[in-house]
Design a protein around this motif. Sequence first.
Motif, PDB file in Angstrom:
ATOM      1  N   TYR A 162       0.256   3.627  14.625  1.00  9.65           N
ATOM      2  CA  TYR A 162       1.433   2.784  15.051  1.00  9.65           C
ATOM      3  C   TYR A 162       1.036   1.992  16.520  1.00  9.65           C
ATOM      4  O   TYR A 162       0.125   2.902  17.121  1.00  9.65           O
ATOM      5  CB  TYR A 162       3.037   2.952  15.059  1.00  9.65           C
ATOM      6  CG  TYR A 162       3.591   4.298  14.754  1.00  9.65           C
ATOM      7  CD1 TYR A 162       4.130   3.460  12.669  1.00  9.65           C
ATOM      8  CD2 TYR A 162       3.597   5.212  14.078  1.00  9.65           C
ATOM      9  CE1 TYR A 162       4.204   4.280  11.719  1.00  9.65           C
ATOM     10  CE2 TYR A 162       3.752   6.015  12.754  1.00  9.65           C
ATOM     11  CZ  TYR A 162       4.293   5.731  11.755  1.00  9.65           C
ATOM     12  OH  TYR A 162       4.619   6.135  10.415  1.00  9.65           O
TER      13      TYR A 162
ATOM     14  N   GLU B 226       0.036   0.598  11.861  1.00  6.38           N
ATOM     15  CA  GLU B 226       1.415   0.024  10.939  1.00  6.38           C
ATOM     16  C   GLU B 226       1.880  -0.703  12.746  1.00  6.38           C
ATOM     17  O   GLU B 226       2.355  -0.101  13.797  1.00  6.38           O
ATOM     18  CB  GLU B 226       2.758   0.663  11.059  1.00  6.38           C
ATOM     19  CG  GLU B 226       4.035  -0.048  10.148  1.00  6.38           C
ATOM     20  CD  GLU B 226       4.603   1.096   9.848  1.00  6.38           C
ATOM     21  OE1 GLU B 226       5.640   0.418   9.498  1.00  6.38           O
ATOM     22  OE2 GLU B 226       4.497   1.831   9.115  1.00  6.38           O
TER      23      GLU B 226
ATOM     24  N   LEU C 210       1.600  -3.568   8.284  1.00  6.34           N
ATOM     25  CA  LEU C 210       0.030  -2.394   7.815  1.00  6.34           C
ATOM     26  C   LEU C 210      -0.862  -3.254   8.127  1.00  6.34           C
ATOM     27  O   LEU C 210      -1.005  -4.749   7.363  1.00  6.34           O
ATOM     28  CB  LEU C 210       0.417  -2.363   6.494  1.00  6.34           C
ATOM     29  CG  LEU C 210      -1.196  -1.447   6.515  1.00  6.34           C
ATOM     30  CD1 LEU C 210      -0.326  -0.128   6.661  1.00  6.34           C
ATOM     31  CD2 LEU C 210      -0.878  -0.296   5.017  1.00  6.34           C
TER      32      LEU C 210
ATOM     33  N   THR D   2       4.329   3.986   5.312  1.00  4.49           N
ATOM     34  CA  THR D   2       3.477   2.845   4.666  1.00  4.49           C
ATOM     35  C   THR D   2       2.546   2.768   4.149  1.00  4.49           C
ATOM     36  O   THR D   2       1.841   2.536   3.648  1.00  4.49           O
ATOM     37  CB  THR D   2       3.533   1.969   5.690  1.00  4.49           C
ATOM     38  OG1 THR D   2       2.755   2.413   6.720  1.00  4.49           O
ATOM     39  CG2 THR D   2       5.117   1.537   5.921  1.00  4.49           C
TER      40      THR D   2
END
Length: 677
Positions: A199, A286, A260, A508
């Motif tokens: 992330y 992400e 994403l 995701t």
Amino acid sequence: MTAETILYIVIAIVISLGVTVFMYGYKSKHSNGLRWTFGILRFITIFSILLLLINPKFRSETYTIEKPKLPVIIDNSASVRELGQDENVQQLIERLMSNSALSDKFDISYYSFGSGFAENDSLSFNERNTKISEALRSVDEIFDSEIAPTILITDGNQTLGTDYQFSVSTFRNPVFPVILGDSTTYTDLKIEQLNTNRYAFLKNQFPVEVILVYSGNGTATSQFSISQGAATLFRETISFSETENTKTLSFTLPATAVGLQKYTAQIAPLEDEKNTVNNFKLFAVEVIDQATNVLVVSDMIHPDLGSLGKSISSNEQRTVSFKKPSEAIPLLNDHQLIVLYQPDRSFSSVFSEIEKLKKNVMFITGLQTDWNFLNSVQENFNKEVSGQTEDVTARINLNYGTFAIEDIGFNDLPPLQTRFGGLNVTVPHEIILEQEINGFSSESPMMATMEIDNRRFAILDGEGLWKWRAQSFLLTEGFQEFDNFIGKTVQYLASNKRRSRLEVSSETFYYNNNPIRISAQYFDKNFVFDPRASLTISVVNTETEARTVFPLLLKNNYYDVDLNTLPAGEYRYTISVQDEAVARSGNFTILDFNVEQQFLNADVTKLQSIATNTGGSSYFITETDDLIADLLANDQFTAVQKSEQKTVPLIDWKYLLALIVLSLASEWFIRKYNGLI
């Protein structure tokens, strides 16, 4: 039999004979033939009954010939096919199975391995990972006390697990590796490893680390780049030599858009490269525009705080800060969850501010907690404590339904310390962990959650969480299971999102060489977890519009589905409940990365090393005749004669009981026939 038993048998014979003579030899009025017949039958009856009372024991010894075992463990991973060795493996297995001399000498069994280990049914060579260390460990456990030379058929390229070269140090049987491939060195450039955060936060930079490896003679120059679509975000020219054959690049990339973001890392292939698949690597990040901020308030230094920090921040979506009560008040409104570790009277102003801001709170109590203060400043729970302490262990409540949790082996975790006394939760709540003392339930919760006026609370009554995290590492060889447990708790507590009857947990994006799992929880109208529901997931490939439907399987208090059969691509999904108008939808992406395609040849060095370390020998696939000949000629692997001695008491011999019944019945029928009854 002992001399004492023999003496008892002689006495039984004398008694039986004496009674028989007295009844049918002394003043008997029967004919001579009937006297002898009745006498023999009565002697058999009396002696058999006395023999049963004496119950002598007989020993029997049986001999069996036990052949040595020969486990054959076969690499079923995709790298075998990539190296063009799949047909050679099939032919080798057929030769081993059809060799009668080998079958006469050994008890042969066949196993295959990839990500896991199982008895061999058929070979597909499509496993996405190779775990040689687990296969060797499993064979060692199965044949722990037996003679079992092991044939290991593999290319030696492991992608998961501990280094098998060192895991055979305690292996008691020799290993005979059959090496699939050759030791030829080809000119090759590859991306050995790419590390980045899962992330990143919007308008921030996220770090990327790349390890590049060169195999070959002389020098080589190539260009490494990172691209997103048609745009090149990073580029650098790299030079290698025979001595400097590894380069590590560290740089940052900008996070400019939410969602994403997919990237391609590439090192330009050389002209004479044989394998160019390992020159490319897809990765994704992400980008989120806000992190979940957790504030831990404590007035003491304790190893629990370090464990909490590591577990909470193991997910890059969460940040954690540690403050003393006097420093925490200005920061409370900037955090979604406040963790109060062992509160005492110095937390008084913190409690007042939390109530004003209506913050979600997690309480962690222990030996230093001031329970008189804590009982007075909140009404959700209370505890009457004494000056004594006690060690308490945890038992998971598998019926907990607020969010999906897994048993991380709580029964095997060391006890926590707390103040003596029962914890009483006075508001509607759900128990995650129940408290046990010396293996018996105390009927008191150790950890519970509650929702009151759109606020979420949790209480964990126990000090020593750092021991749990350390023990979890020993049990699972990693911190992930414990960190996931803490992470799910924090995720639930940090959110004020209204609860839905169908809660779905998914990522995701996934890499297709890792597990691809989606879990869900379904609640009835009273928000009680419903284990009787039938859930299905409909997955649609957004490019091809191909639709696949999978059932979700019940696991404790959640439903789960494995989607590893799906190819790489972008997908949208819908989870629905049969006969209910309840559904949840989402999207995920599967990134293509086949680690089994990264290898050019066999890892000959490691396979030869484990052969040497275990007292075996290594062979190339072309030398299988030598392998079979050596196994047949090796005098260490010979059949063993085993004897088994059994001691059987006479009372277990059912034929003696049948003899007693037969003799009594015969005497009765003879008497009846002769009119003596």
